[in-house]
Design a protein around this motif. Structure first.
Motif, mmCIF file in Angstrom:
data_model
loop_
_atom_site.group_PDB
_atom_site.id
_atom_site.type_symbol
_atom_site.label_atom_id
_atom_site.label_comp_id
_atom_site.label_asym_id
_atom_site.label_seq_id
_atom_site.Cartn_x
_atom_site.Cartn_y
_atom_site.Cartn_z
ATOM 1 N N UNK A 101 37.326 14.271 -4.981
ATOM 2 C CA UNK A 101 36.360 13.182 -4.921
ATOM 3 C C UNK A 101 36.657 12.197 -3.808
ATOM 4 N N UNK A 102 37.935 11.853 -3.645
ATOM 5 C CA UNK A 102 38.315 10.910 -2.592
ATOM 6 C C UNK A 102 38.086 11.511 -1.206
ATOM 7 N N UNK A 103 38.354 12.808 -1.072
ATOM 8 C CA UNK A 103 38.122 13.471 0.216
ATOM 9 C C UNK A 103 36.639 13.465 0.560
ATOM 10 N N UNK A 138 34.764 11.588 3.611
ATOM 11 C CA UNK A 138 33.860 12.230 4.569
ATOM 12 C C UNK A 138 32.563 11.436 4.665
ATOM 13 N N UNK A 139 32.092 10.950 3.514
ATOM 14 C CA UNK A 139 30.884 10.130 3.515
ATOM 15 C C UNK A 139 31.067 8.864 4.325
ATOM 16 N N UNK A 140 32.205 8.202 4.158
ATOM 17 C CA UNK A 140 32.494 6.985 4.937
ATOM 18 C C UNK A 140 32.545 7.318 6.423
ATOM 19 N N UNK A 182 25.052 9.381 0.669
ATOM 20 C CA UNK A 182 24.893 10.429 -0.344
ATOM 21 C C UNK A 182 26.222 11.128 -0.626
ATOM 22 N N UNK A 183 26.976 11.458 0.432
ATOM 23 C CA UNK A 183 28.272 12.117 0.243
ATOM 24 C C UNK A 183 29.262 11.198 -0.470
ATOM 25 N N UNK A 184 29.255 9.919 -0.115
ATOM 26 C CA UNK A 184 30.153 8.973 -0.782
ATOM 27 C C UNK A 184 29.857 8.913 -2.273
ATOM 28 N N UNK A 185 28.567 8.954 -2.641
ATOM 29 C CA UNK A 185 28.193 8.949 -4.052
ATOM 30 C C UNK A 185 28.673 10.215 -4.745
ATOM 31 N N UNK A 187 29.081 7.583 7.778
ATOM 32 C CA UNK A 187 28.518 6.250 7.988
ATOM 33 C C UNK A 187 29.087 5.634 9.263
ATOM 34 N N UNK A 188 30.397 5.793 9.461
ATOM 35 C CA UNK A 188 31.058 5.261 10.655
ATOM 36 C C UNK A 188 30.460 5.866 11.926
ATOM 37 N N UNK A 189 30.260 7.194 11.909
ATOM 38 C CA UNK A 189 29.684 7.854 13.079
ATOM 39 C C UNK A 189 28.251 7.377 13.336
#
Length: 270
Positions: free
Chosen positions: A159-161, A165-167, A207-210, A170-172
Motif C-alpha cells: 500500500x505504501x509503495x 507511486x501516486x505521489x 487515484x493511485x494514492x487512494x 502528482x509530483x511529475x
C-alpha cells in the motif's frame, strides 16, 4: 552492461522500426483504456453507471460487449505486450557509472514491463471470451496475505509503495517532469499536450494514492474487502464530502491522461 549478449540483443531490438511502431501502439491503446476508465468514473460520479468496474477490467469488459470492441481487444493485447517488451529492452540498455542508480533505473523499467504485461494478459482473457475482476483479485490476494505470517506487514508495504507511486505521479504532473519523455512541436499543440499531461498525471496520482491508502486500511483493519484496486479507490472518492465533485475532476483527469498517452504515442522519445 553494454557489452554482454543481452544488451547487444536489446540494442538490435531497439533499432527495429516495426518494434518501435508496436511500442507506440502500446502507449495509444493504454491511453484508450484510461479514457474509458475516466468515462466510467464519470458515470459513477453522476450516478448513471451500469455497474462496470472503474478500472482496466471495466474498460476491457465494455470493449468485449460488441464484435468491433472484441477485435480492438486483440490490438490492445499486441500493443501492451509490445510496450512491455520495449520496457524490458530499455532495462537492458540502461548504463550508468553509478551501479546503484543503474540498477534502480533497470528495476523501474522492468516494473513497468510487468505492469504492461499484466494488463495485456487481462486484455487477452477478455479477447478470448473470458472475464476477470481486478477488485476480486485484489481482495483474494489480500485475504491470502492476511492469513499468512507477516501478511499484514506485506500489505502495508504494498500500500505504501502504491501510494508513493501516486505521489510521484502528482509530483511529475505539478513539475511537468514528464515533458522530458517527449519531443513536442512548438505552438498550441505542444502547449495543449503539456496541459493535458499535467492534469492527467495529477489525476492518475490521486487515484493511485487512494489505492495505496485502501490497501493500508485493509491491512490495519484486517479487512481484505477494502483492498479493491482502482475501482474501489474511485468509488471511495465518491463517498467523501464533495466526493462527487472530486470524482468528476479525477474522471476528467484520467481522460486527460489517456489523451496525453495518445500524444506520447506520437511524440514520445523511444
Amino acid at each position: 552492461m553494454t557489452g554482454n549478449p543481452a544488451s547487444q540483443a536489446a540494442r538490435q531490438a531497439e533499432n527495429s522500426p516495426v518494434f518501435r511502431v508496436l511500442a507506440r501502439l502500446g502507449y495509444a491503446v493504454n491511453g484508450l483504456l484510461h479514457v474509458l476508465i475516466g468515462i466510467i468514473g464519470l458515470t459513477v460520479a453522476l450516478g448513471s453507471g451500469g455497474g462496470e468496474s472503474a478500472d482496466q477490467t471495466g474498460a476491457l469488459g465494455q470493449l468485449a460487449t460488441n464484435p468491433a470492441g472484441r477485435a480492438l481487444l486483440w490490438v490492445i493485447v499486441v500493443g501492451l505486450f509490445a510496450l512491455g517488451l520495449w520496457q524490458v529492452v530499455a532495462g537492458f540498455q540502461v548504463s550508468n557509472s553509478d551501479p546503484k542508480k543503474a540498477w534502480g533505473k533497470r528495476a523501474s523499467e522492468f516494473g513497468k514491463a510487468v505492469a504492461y504485461f499484466a494488463v495485456g494478459a487481462t486484455a487477452l482473457t477478455f479477447a478470448l471470451g473470458g472475464s476477470k475482476s481486478s477488485s476480486d483479485s485484489s481482495q483474494s490476494a489480500s485475504a491470502t496475505a492476511l492469513a499468512t505470517p507477516g501478511g499484514v506487514v506485506a500489505i502495508v508495504v504494498v500500500g505504501l509503495v502504491v501510494a508513493g507511486i501516486g505521489v510521484f505521479f502528482v509530483f511529475r504532473g505539478v513539475t511537468r517532469r514528464f515533458t522530458k519523455d517527449l519531443s513536442l512541436p512548438s505552438g498550441a499543440v505542444g502547449t495543449a499536450v503539456v496541459v493535458v499531461g499535467a492534469v492527467g498525471y495529477i489525476a492518475k496520482g490521486i487515484a493511485l494514492a487512494m489505492v495505496g491508502v485502501l490497501f493500508v486500511v485493509a491491512a490495519v483493519t484486517f479487512d481484505p474487502a477494502k483492498a479493491t484496486g482502482m475501482d474501489g479507490a474511485l468509488k471511495a472518492l465518491a463517498a467523501l464530502p464533495f466526493g462527487t465533485v472530486i470524482l468528476i475532476a479525477v474522471g476528467v483527469g484520467l481522460i486527460a491522461y489517456g489523451a496525453y498517452l495518445a500524444a506520447r504515442a506520437r511524440w514520445g522519445k523511444l
